[in-house]
Design an enzyme around this catalytic site. Structure first.
Site, PDB file in Angstrom:
ATOM      1  N   LYS A 119      82.773  46.025  -6.443  1.00  0.00           N
ATOM      2  CA  LYS A 119      81.368  45.768  -6.751  1.00  0.00           C
ATOM      3  C   LYS A 119      81.178  44.685  -7.787  1.00  0.00           C
ATOM      4  O   LYS A 119      80.147  44.030  -7.812  1.00  0.00           O
ATOM      5  CB  LYS A 119      80.676  47.064  -7.197  1.00  0.00           C
ATOM      6  N   LYS A 217      83.528  50.364   4.802  1.00  0.00           N
ATOM      7  CA  LYS A 217      82.722  51.588   4.716  1.00  0.00           C
ATOM      8  C   LYS A 217      81.262  51.313   5.072  1.00  0.00           C
ATOM      9  O   LYS A 217      80.731  50.276   4.708  1.00  0.00           O
ATOM     10  CB  LYS A 217      82.813  52.089   3.260  1.00  0.00           C
ATOM     11  N   LYS A 220      75.072  52.050   1.869  1.00  0.00           N
ATOM     12  CA  LYS A 220      73.630  51.886   1.783  1.00  0.00           C
ATOM     13  C   LYS A 220      73.235  50.571   1.134  1.00  0.00           C
ATOM     14  O   LYS A 220      72.119  50.104   1.289  1.00  0.00           O
ATOM     15  CB  LYS A 220      72.957  53.079   1.096  1.00  0.00           C
TER      16      LYS A 220
END
Ligand code: TYM
Length: 354
Positions: A119, A217, A220
């Site tokens: 991230k 993955k 969202k």
């Protein structure tokens, strides 16, 4: 003796996906529905975790409420006293405990976390204004410490999470053991990841893959959302996403997540939507050559799931939910406050025996 605790949190930084639903919400709710007499079950919104990466803050409050409604629509029994829903930021002990744990956590330990590495890369490359690490927040860096506080404050034994969170769970165990070794038995150490899977009747953590790129993955926070099924997608939109899912050129259905990740993902999703055992679904489809038929079966099962779920979501009673939330938050402030005091006493911030 007090009950063992099952606990999990779902961030509120976007609409939720079927990954969140099947990876964490449903294992928790199944336990709450079937074993509420034996366990305390905590399902909470880690709202402080929601902006460790940039979000639209004007939407956060609504999103938090949306998640809480999702928990009710997914079947969390609100009438049972040892089932709790709450918002992390309404229980100040989470922040206070994080600071204490921060001071026993190594920088290297946090820098090695896969989620941080992934991230922190994403947080900068998307931002044309900045090419440096300056924009990666300290909040993202110590995200796992806040998560450890979330778990340890309530002495949780079982923490149902998707596969991507296993490393954070291991860190929680490490920091708990570290403080227990230094100060005596302060914390309940959550079970090791493998034992957690066994408890939830699985041999490994769930990782639903992105439909467009089945090597990553389903997330969202994905930019396009084309490979992601959101709980708020219309059945038609979701069906379209499934029908255009990436498969492979092998031309024969087999469950081989390495060589045929797209097909394996579709089989997994089909099993989840139709409440069937994965092996049974594999047995039914193995060897077939029409990928379109498999996609159609997944799309139908998905449409059915979304239609039922969205109807339940629309009929959630907000007043009932508000009352449950307030009762849970009061009870959790007390429970978390007791753990925090023990830790404050151990580290010398409060006199012992208070
Ligand atoms: P979040 O909101 O990113 O994800 C919530 C849960 O959904 C799981 N998940 C998936 N499972 C399977 N397949 C997927 N594609 C998929 N995508 C997401 C995640 O593994 C997670 O279990 N750090 C947590 C939130 C948190 C938390 C906690 C969890 C904060 N404090 C304390 C447990 C205990 C997270 O990733 O949230």
């Amino acid at each position: 003796m007090s009950k063992q605790v099952i606990l999990t949190g779902i961030r509120a930084n976007n609409d939720l996906t079927i990954g969140n639903y099947f990876g964490a919400i449903m294992p928790t709710i199944d336990m709450a529905a079937t074993r509420a007499d034996e366990f305390q079950v905590n399902l909470f919104v880690p709202d402080l975790h929601s902006f460790t990466t940039p979000i639209d803050h004007t939407k956060l409050h609504d999103q938090i409420w949306h998640n809480i409604r999702v928990f009710a629509a997914a079947g969390l029994p609100l009438d049972k006293p040892d089932i709790h829903i709450y918002r992390q930021s309404y229980i100040p002990a989470h922040s206070e405990m994080t600071w204490i744990l921060d001071c026993f956590t190594g920088m290297g330990e946090m820098a090695r976390m896969t989620q941080f590495k992934d991230k922190s890369g994403a947080a900068t490359s998307d931002d044309e204004q900045s090419s440096s690490q300056d924009r990666v927040s300290v909040g993202l860096f110590n995200y796992p410490v806040l998560m450890a506080a979330d778990i340890l404050l309530y002495g949780a034994t079982y923490v149902p999470v998707g596969d991507d969170q296993s490393q954070h769970l291991e860190f929680t165990r490490d920091i708990a053991e570290r403080l227990n070794a230094k100060f005596g038995e302060l914390f309940t150490v959550p079970k090791p990841v493998q034992e957690q899977h066994a408890f939830f009747g699985k041999d490994q953590g769930l990782r639903i893959k992105d439909l467009q790129d089945p090597t990553k993955k389903m997330s969202k926070s994905d930019d396009t959302g084309n490979g992601v099924i959101f709980l708020g997608d219309t059945p038609e939109t979701a069906a379209k996403k499934i029908m255009s899912a990436t498969t492979d050129s092998v031309g024969k259905v087999a469950y081989d997540p390495d060589k045929q990740p797209g097909v394996a993902n579709l089989l997994q999703i089909l099993a989840l939507f139709s409440h069937r055992d994965l092996q049974e679904v594999i047995g039914e489809w193995e060897g077939k050559t029409m990928y379109g038929d498999l996609k159609k079966a997944v799309a139908d099962a998905c449409s059915q799931f979304l239609t039922t779920f969205q109807a339940k979501l629309a009929s959630v009673d907000d007043n009932l939910l508000q009352a449950k939330l307030e009762a849970s938050e009061a009870a959790m402030r007390e429970q978390a406050g007791r753990t925090l005091l023990t830790v404050q006493q151990a580290v010398g911030l409060r006199p012992k025996g208070q």
